[in-house]
Scaffold this motif. Structure first.
Motif, PDB file in Angstrom:
ATOM      1  N   CYS A 176       0.837  -1.214   0.000  1.00 15.73           N
ATOM      2  CA  CYS A 176       0.000   0.000   0.000  1.00 15.73           C
ATOM      3  C   CYS A 176       0.864   1.253   0.000  1.00 15.73           C
ATOM      4  O   CYS A 176       0.518   2.249  -0.643  1.00 15.73           O
ATOM      5  CB  CYS A 176      -0.941  -0.013   1.199  1.00 15.73           C
ATOM      6  N   LEU A 177       1.990   1.216   0.710  1.00 15.03           N
ATOM      7  CA  LEU A 177       2.930   2.335   0.678  1.00 15.03           C
ATOM      8  C   LEU A 177       3.435   2.555  -0.740  1.00 15.03           C
ATOM      9  O   LEU A 177       3.525   3.685  -1.223  1.00 15.03           O
ATOM     10  CB  LEU A 177       4.120   2.059   1.599  1.00 15.03           C
ATOM     11  N   GLU A 178       3.759   1.467  -1.415  1.00  9.37           N
ATOM     12  CA  GLU A 178       4.264   1.545  -2.780  1.00  9.37           C
ATOM     13  C   GLU A 178       3.214   2.141  -3.719  1.00  9.37           C
ATOM     14  O   GLU A 178       3.530   2.972  -4.570  1.00  9.37           O
ATOM     15  CB  GLU A 178       4.665   0.134  -3.241  1.00  9.37           C
ATOM     16  N   SER A 179       1.966   1.752  -3.551  1.00 10.37           N
ATOM     17  CA  SER A 179       0.887   2.302  -4.383  1.00 10.37           C
ATOM     18  C   SER A 179       0.728   3.802  -4.160  1.00 10.37           C
ATOM     19  O   SER A 179       0.558   4.562  -5.109  1.00 10.37           O
ATOM     20  CB  SER A 179      -0.440   1.603  -4.074  1.00 10.37           C
ATOM     21  N   ALA A 180       0.785   4.212  -2.919  1.00 10.75           N
ATOM     22  CA  ALA A 180       0.654   5.640  -2.601  1.00 10.75           C
ATOM     23  C   ALA A 180       1.821   6.433  -3.171  1.00 10.75           C
ATOM     24  O   ALA A 180       1.636   7.524  -3.716  1.00 10.75           O
ATOM     25  CB  ALA A 180       0.556   5.832  -1.089  1.00 10.75           C
ATOM     26  N   ARG A 181       3.036   5.882  -3.057  1.00 10.15           N
ATOM     27  CA  ARG A 181       4.215   6.538  -3.643  1.00 10.15           C
ATOM     28  C   ARG A 181       4.045   6.686  -5.150  1.00 10.15           C
ATOM     29  O   ARG A 181       4.305   7.749  -5.708  1.00 10.15           O
ATOM     30  CB  ARG A 181       5.470   5.712  -3.382  1.00 10.15           C
ATOM     31  N   ALA A 182       3.628   5.613  -5.794  1.00  9.55           N
ATOM     32  CA  ALA A 182       3.463   5.624  -7.251  1.00  9.55           C
ATOM     33  C   ALA A 182       2.416   6.644  -7.683  1.00  9.55           C
ATOM     34  O   ALA A 182       2.519   7.225  -8.770  1.00  9.55           O
ATOM     35  CB  ALA A 182       3.085   4.227  -7.744  1.00  9.55           C
ATOM     36  N   ALA A 183       1.432   6.878  -6.831  1.00 13.04           N
ATOM     37  CA  ALA A 183       0.373   7.843  -7.150  1.00 13.04           C
ATOM     38  C   ALA A 183       0.828   9.278  -6.913  1.00 13.04           C
ATOM     39  O   ALA A 183       0.158  10.221  -7.320  1.00 13.04           O
ATOM     40  CB  ALA A 183      -0.869   7.550  -6.316  1.00 13.04           C
ATOM     41  N   GLY A 184       1.975   9.459  -6.240  1.00  8.67           N
ATOM     42  CA  GLY A 184       2.479  10.794  -5.973  1.00  8.67           C
ATOM     43  C   GLY A 184       1.964  11.412  -4.692  1.00  8.67           C
ATOM     44  O   GLY A 184       1.997  12.628  -4.513  1.00  8.67           O
ATOM     45  N   MET A 185       1.492  10.572  -3.773  1.00 10.71           N
ATOM     46  CA  MET A 185       0.976  11.057  -2.491  1.00 10.71           C
ATOM     47  C   MET A 185       2.100  11.146  -1.462  1.00 10.71           C
ATOM     48  O   MET A 185       3.126  10.480  -1.585  1.00 10.71           O
ATOM     49  CB  MET A 185      -0.102  10.114  -1.985  1.00 10.71           C
ATOM     50  N   LYS A 186       1.911  11.969  -0.442  1.00  7.49           N
ATOM     51  CA  LYS A 186       2.853  12.034   0.683  1.00  7.49           C
ATOM     52  C   LYS A 186       2.608  10.780   1.513  1.00  7.49           C
ATOM     53  O   LYS A 186       1.475  10.477   1.870  1.00  7.49           O
ATOM     54  CB  LYS A 186       2.612  13.276   1.525  1.00  7.49           C
ATOM     55  N   VAL A 187       3.683  10.056   1.822  1.00 10.16           N
ATOM     56  CA  VAL A 187       3.542   8.748   2.458  1.00 10.16           C
ATOM     57  C   VAL A 187       4.191   8.738   3.840  1.00 10.16           C
ATOM     58  O   VAL A 187       5.333   9.149   4.006  1.00 10.16           O
ATOM     59  CB  VAL A 187       4.195   7.660   1.574  1.00 10.16           C
ATOM     60  N   PHE A 188       3.429   8.277   4.823  1.00 14.66           N
ATOM     61  CA  PHE A 188       3.901   8.069   6.185  1.00 14.66           C
ATOM     62  C   PHE A 188       3.894   6.565   6.439  1.00 14.66           C
ATOM     63  O   PHE A 188       2.837   5.928   6.359  1.00 14.66           O
ATOM     64  CB  PHE A 188       2.986   8.752   7.199  1.00 14.66           C
ATOM     65  N   ALA A 189       5.062   5.999   6.729  1.00 19.74           N
ATOM     66  CA  ALA A 189       5.167   4.568   7.035  1.00 19.74           C
ATOM     67  C   ALA A 189       4.983   4.388   8.536  1.00 19.74           C
ATOM     68  O   ALA A 189       5.711   4.978   9.329  1.00 19.74           O
ATOM     69  CB  ALA A 189       6.528   4.036   6.605  1.00 19.74           C
ATOM     70  N   VAL A 190       4.007   3.576   8.916  1.00 18.74           N
ATOM     71  CA  VAL A 190       3.701   3.343  10.329  1.00 18.74           C
ATOM     72  C   VAL A 190       4.255   1.980  10.738  1.00 18.74           C
ATOM     73  O   VAL A 190       3.926   0.956  10.142  1.00 18.74           O
ATOM     74  CB  VAL A 190       2.181   3.407  10.589  1.00 18.74           C
ATOM     75  N   ARG A 191       5.094   1.995  11.750  1.00 21.65           N
ATOM     76  CA  ARG A 191       5.751   0.773  12.229  1.00 21.65           C
ATOM     77  C   ARG A 191       4.804  -0.046  13.098  1.00 21.65           C
ATOM     78  O   ARG A 191       4.018   0.505  13.869  1.00 21.65           O
ATOM     79  CB  ARG A 191       6.971   1.188  13.035  1.00 21.65           C
ATOM     80  N   ASN A 192       4.905  -1.372  12.970  1.00 23.16           N
ATOM     81  CA  ASN A 192       4.196  -2.270  13.878  1.00 23.16           C
ATOM     82  C   ASN A 192       4.961  -3.587  13.971  1.00 23.16           C
ATOM     83  O   ASN A 192       5.953  -3.785  13.269  1.00 23.16           O
ATOM     84  CB  ASN A 192       2.729  -2.474  13.449  1.00 23.16           C
ATOM     85  N   ALA A 193       4.517  -4.477  14.815  1.00 20.13           N
ATOM     86  CA  ALA A 193       5.222  -5.741  15.034  1.00 20.13           C
ATOM     87  C   ALA A 193       5.263  -6.601  13.776  1.00 20.13           C
ATOM     88  O   ALA A 193       6.230  -7.323  13.543  1.00 20.13           O
ATOM     89  CB  ALA A 193       4.565  -6.515  16.175  1.00 20.13           C
ATOM     90  N   GLN A 194       4.243  -6.516  12.946  1.00 18.65           N
ATOM     91  CA  GLN A 194       4.185  -7.345  11.741  1.00 18.65           C
ATOM     92  C   GLN A 194       5.117  -6.864  10.630  1.00 18.65           C
ATOM     93  O   GLN A 194       5.540  -7.649   9.798  1.00 18.65           O
ATOM     94  CB  GLN A 194       2.746  -7.412  11.189  1.00 18.65           C
ATOM     95  N   ASN A 195       5.441  -5.585  10.583  1.00 16.25           N
ATOM     96  CA  ASN A 195       6.297  -5.096   9.498  1.00 16.25           C
ATOM     97  C   ASN A 195       7.726  -4.777   9.952  1.00 16.25           C
ATOM     98  O   ASN A 195       8.502  -4.196   9.206  1.00 16.25           O
ATOM     99  CB  ASN A 195       5.672  -3.887   8.797  1.00 16.25           C
ATOM    100  N   GLU A 196       8.086  -5.173  11.145  1.00 15.98           N
ATOM    101  CA  GLU A 196       9.400  -4.869  11.717  1.00 15.98           C
ATOM    102  C   GLU A 196      10.549  -5.285  10.797  1.00 15.98           C
ATOM    103  O   GLU A 196      11.488  -4.528  10.597  1.00 15.98           O
ATOM    104  CB  GLU A 196       9.544  -5.560  13.080  1.00 15.98           C
ATOM    105  N   SER A 197      10.493  -6.466  10.219  1.00 18.47           N
ATOM    106  CA  SER A 197      11.597  -6.949   9.377  1.00 18.47           C
ATOM    107  C   SER A 197      11.705  -6.186   8.062  1.00 18.47           C
ATOM    108  O   SER A 197      12.745  -6.204   7.415  1.00 18.47           O
ATOM    109  CB  SER A 197      11.447  -8.447   9.100  1.00 18.47           C
ATOM    110  N   LEU A 198      10.661  -5.497   7.661  1.00 17.36           N
ATOM    111  CA  LEU A 198      10.645  -4.742   6.405  1.00 17.36           C
ATOM    112  C   LEU A 198      10.809  -3.245   6.619  1.00 17.36           C
ATOM    113  O   LEU A 198      10.769  -2.470   5.663  1.00 17.36           O
ATOM    114  CB  LEU A 198       9.319  -4.986   5.672  1.00 17.36           C
TER     115      LEU A 198
END
Length: 77
Positions: free
Chosen positions: A22-44
């Motif tokens: 979803c972050l990648e889609s928002a970036r591709a659309a030209g939107m300002k992107v905030f990545a929110v950290r959580n336990a499931q995405n820690e390794s990425l």
């Protein structure tokens, strides 16, 4: 598509997301992107933050917003 429905340009949108695809889609659309950290995405986390504004969690975001430091605000009229 969401920006169009709202009647705004993608550059006027901000996306807060914790899913890499979803972050990648928002970036591709030209939107300002905030990545929110959580336990499931820690390794990425490192790759998720490229081209995004990192946010440790929604609590940090809300605390900063309450202080007025999360982002610049337009003057209220």
């Amino acid at each position: 598509m969401a920006a169009r429905r709202l009647g705004v340009t993608p550059a006027d949108c901000a996306v807060f997301e914790d899913v890499p695809a979803c972050l990648e889609s928002a970036r591709a659309a030209g939107m300002k992107v905030f990545a929110v950290r959580n336990a499931q995405n820690e390794s990425l986390w490192g790759s998720m933050c490229r081209g995004a504004i990192p946010v440790a969690d929604f609590c940090e975001l809300m605390t900063n917003a309450a202080r007025g430091s999360a982002c610049s605000r337009r003057d209220e009229k």
